[in-house]
Design a protein around this motif. Structure first.
Motif, short mmCIF file in Angstrom:
data_model
loop_
_atom_site.label_atom_id
_atom_site.label_comp_id
_atom_site.label_asym_id
_atom_site.label_seq_id
_atom_site.Cartn_x
_atom_site.Cartn_y
_atom_site.Cartn_z
N PRO A 14 0.84 -1.21 0.00
CA PRO A 14 0.00 0.00 0.00
C PRO A 14 0.87 1.25 0.00
CG PRO A 14 0.00 -1.01 2.18
CD PRO A 14 0.76 -1.94 1.27
N VAL A 15 0.32 2.31 -0.56
CA VAL A 15 1.01 3.60 -0.56
C VAL A 15 0.49 4.41 0.64
CG1 VAL A 15 1.31 5.77 -1.82
CG2 VAL A 15 1.25 3.60 -3.07
N CYS A 16 1.42 4.88 1.48
CA CYS A 16 1.02 5.71 2.62
C CYS A 16 0.93 7.17 2.19
CB CYS A 16 2.03 5.59 3.76
SG CYS A 16 2.07 3.94 4.45
N VAL A 17 -0.21 7.77 2.42
CA VAL A 17 -0.43 9.17 2.04
C VAL A 17 -0.55 9.98 3.33
CG1 VAL A 17 -1.96 10.76 0.81
CG2 VAL A 17 -1.63 8.43 -0.07
N LEU A 18 0.49 10.75 3.60
CA LEU A 18 0.57 11.51 4.84
C LEU A 18 0.05 12.92 4.57
CD1 LEU A 18 1.81 10.72 7.58
CD2 LEU A 18 3.99 11.54 6.73
N VAL A 19 -1.07 13.26 5.18
CA VAL A 19 -1.71 14.55 4.85
C VAL A 19 -1.32 15.60 5.89
CG1 VAL A 19 -3.92 15.67 4.43
CG2 VAL A 19 -3.59 13.29 3.74
N LEU A 20 -0.59 16.62 5.42
CA LEU A 20 -0.11 17.69 6.31
C LEU A 20 -0.63 19.02 5.79
CD1 LEU A 20 3.70 16.75 6.37
CD2 LEU A 20 2.02 16.18 8.10
N GLY A 21 -0.65 20.00 6.65
CA GLY A 21 -1.06 21.34 6.19
C GLY A 21 -1.36 22.23 7.38
N MET A 22 -1.40 23.52 7.12
CA MET A 22 -1.69 24.50 8.17
C MET A 22 -3.07 24.22 8.79
SD MET A 22 0.68 27.01 8.02
CE MET A 22 1.95 27.55 6.89
N PHE A 97 4.14 2.76 17.93
CA PHE A 97 3.86 2.77 16.49
C PHE A 97 4.23 1.45 15.81
CE2 PHE A 97 3.74 4.39 12.11
CZ PHE A 97 2.51 5.02 12.16
N ASP A 98 5.10 0.68 16.46
CA ASP A 98 5.43 -0.65 15.88
C ASP A 98 4.16 -1.49 15.74
OD1 ASP A 98 5.43 -0.53 18.71
OD2 ASP A 98 6.30 -2.54 18.78
N GLN A 99 3.23 -1.31 16.69
CA GLN A 99 1.97 -2.07 16.60
C GLN A 99 1.13 -1.60 15.41
OE1 GLN A 99 -0.08 -2.12 20.44
NE2 GLN A 99 1.91 -2.18 21.43
N VAL A 100 1.15 -0.29 15.18
CA VAL A 100 0.41 0.26 14.03
C VAL A 100 1.00 -0.32 12.74
CG1 VAL A 100 -0.19 2.38 12.78
CG2 VAL A 100 -0.14 2.38 15.28
N MET A 101 2.33 -0.38 12.69
CA MET A 101 2.98 -0.93 11.49
C MET A 101 2.53 -2.37 11.24
SD MET A 101 4.85 1.45 10.21
CE MET A 101 5.93 0.60 9.11
N LYS A 102 2.38 -3.12 12.33
CA LYS A 102 1.94 -4.52 12.16
C LYS A 102 0.53 -4.58 11.60
CE LYS A 102 4.98 -6.80 15.39
NZ LYS A 102 5.26 -6.23 16.69
N PHE A 103 -0.32 -3.67 12.07
CA PHE A 103 -1.70 -3.64 11.54
C PHE A 103 -1.69 -3.30 10.05
CE2 PHE A 103 -3.17 -2.91 16.02
CZ PHE A 103 -4.00 -4.01 16.07
N ILE A 104 -0.87 -2.34 9.68
CA ILE A 104 -0.82 -1.96 8.26
C ILE A 104 -0.30 -3.14 7.44
CG2 ILE A 104 0.09 -0.33 6.53
CD1 ILE A 104 0.47 1.71 8.74
N GLU A 105 0.74 -3.79 7.95
CA GLU A 105 1.30 -4.93 7.21
C GLU A 105 0.25 -6.01 6.98
OE1 GLU A 105 4.94 -5.85 9.32
OE2 GLU A 105 5.77 -3.94 8.62
N LYS A 106 -0.60 -6.22 7.99
CA LYS A 106 -1.66 -7.23 7.85
C LYS A 106 -2.65 -6.86 6.76
CE LYS A 106 -1.89 -9.11 12.46
NZ LYS A 106 -2.43 -8.65 13.71
N ARG A 107 -2.82 -5.56 6.57
CA ARG A 107 -3.82 -5.11 5.59
C ARG A 107 -3.26 -4.90 4.19
NH1 ARG A 107 -8.91 -3.15 7.31
NH2 ARG A 107 -9.06 -2.42 5.16
N GLN A 108 -1.98 -5.26 4.02
CA GLN A 108 -1.38 -4.84 2.75
C GLN A 108 -1.92 -5.56 1.52
OE1 GLN A 108 2.80 -5.16 2.39
NE2 GLN A 108 2.95 -6.76 3.89
N ASN A 109 -2.61 -6.66 1.73
CA ASN A 109 -3.18 -7.32 0.54
C ASN A 109 -4.55 -6.76 0.19
OD1 ASN A 109 -0.93 -8.85 0.55
ND2 ASN A 109 -1.88 -10.65 1.50
N THR A 110 -5.14 -6.03 1.12
CA THR A 110 -6.50 -5.57 0.86
C THR A 110 -6.61 -4.06 0.61
OG1 THR A 110 -6.77 -5.59 3.24
CG2 THR A 110 -7.77 -7.42 2.05
N SER A 111 -5.66 -3.29 1.12
CA SER A 111 -5.77 -1.83 0.92
C SER A 111 -4.64 -1.33 0.03
CB SER A 111 -5.71 -1.09 2.26
OG SER A 111 -6.86 -1.34 2.99
N GLN A 112 -5.05 -0.56 -0.97
CA GLN A 112 -4.05 0.01 -1.87
C GLN A 112 -3.42 1.28 -1.28
OE1 GLN A 112 -5.95 0.68 -5.65
NE2 GLN A 112 -4.00 1.16 -6.64
#
Ligand code: GTP
Length: 264
Positions: A14-22, A97-112
């Motif tokens: 999946p591509v991580c899209v980090l949304v930043l702004g004022m 955040f290591d736990q968050v990374m694990k969640f994302i890794e689990k979802r990598q086949n389903t979320s683009q």
């Protein structure tokens, strides 16, 4: 960067899209709109909210910092004001955040896509240790893109526009990641004036000539300096409220990731 174990037959990470702004630029509204757009394309994203102080989220987040850290409790416990409370909440969250990374890794086949909404005050994320830890963790494992949301309707003065661009440029330096400038609120004002300013130095100078302050002289010099930044910058006009410009937005995201992977 392909995640460990990704072979030619594995789905793309999946591509991580980090949304930043004022503050108030429309980050949360844009994440909401991007989420709805991806759902309508049968490509539900994985959505992460990193803003501990948001009252109501207009989108369903898969991971919400507010479930882990109670920002008001943090303020009380550490005797902090609102900004200190947000920074400390983000620091506490970053330690897990290591736990968050694990969640994302689990979802990598389903979320683009993984969409990440950040705290209202931009510097809380971009100039904090925890923001750096989170950004680096994501970018070292997944293709990642920074989206800088600009409030186009508040950038119609050349000096305000320039200060917004300097901020954007500083974030590019800080993150060193593929970077997209999302000119938001194009339902209020079309972003073509800003694109012209970036493409044609003389048009920007003409706009500046209405101003005769020290700042305008500085801005004149700055616009020459920023020419290089502008020339490689990916710009897209969007309206988070109307949902316009989103197809082009995702085209830019793909281009940014592809170019980055070719270069590094
Ligand atoms: P903070 O987290 O509070 O810093 O704000 P944010 O950057 O997440 O912005 P948010 O999405 O909360 O939007 C701020 C205000 O701008 C809200 O009143 C939105 O309705 C409005 N807004 C956001 N996007 C657009 C847009 O495309 N057009 C218009 N007209 N208003 C918008």
């Amino acid at each position: 960067v392909a995640p460990a174990g990704a072979g030619p037959e594995s789905p793309a990470p999946p591509v991580c899209v980090l949304v930043l702004g004022m503050a108030g630029s429309g980050k949360t509204t844009l994440v909401q709109r991007l989420t709805a757009h991806l759902h309508s394309q049968n490509s539900p994203p994985y959505v992460i909210n990193l803003d501990p102080a948001v009252h109501e989220l207009p989108f369903p987040a898969n991971i919400d910092i507010r479930d882990t850290v109670k920002y008001k409790e943090v303020m009380k416990q550490y005797g902090l004001g609102p900004n200190g409370g947000i920074v400390t909440s983000l620091n506490l969250f970053a330690t897990r955040f290591d736990q968050v990374m694990k969640f994302i890794e689990k979802r990598q086949n389903t979320s683009q896509y993984v969409l990440i909404d950040t705290p209202g005050q931009i510097e809380v994320f971009t100039w904090s240790a925890s923001g750096t830890i989170i950004t680096e963790a994501l970018a070292s494992t997944f293709p990642s893109v920074v989206v800088y949301v600009m409030d186009t309707s508040r950038s119609t003065s050349p000096i305000t526009f320039m200060s917004n661009m300097l901020y954007a440029c500083s974030i590019l330096y800080k993150t060193k990641l593929p970077f997209i400038l999302a000119m938001n609120k194009t339902d209020i004002i079309d972003h073509s004036f800003a694109v012209e300013w970036m493409q044609d130095f003389e048009i920007f100078q003409d706009a500046l000539n209405q101003e005769t302050t020290y700042v305008s002289n500085l801005t004149r010099s700055m616009s020459l300096v920023l020419d290089e930044f502008y020339s490689s910058l990916k710009v897209v006009g969007v309206s988070a409220v109307l949902g316009t410009g989103l197809d082009e937005f995702f085209v830019k995201v793909s281009e940014a990731v592809d170019e980055y992977e070719r270069e590094y």
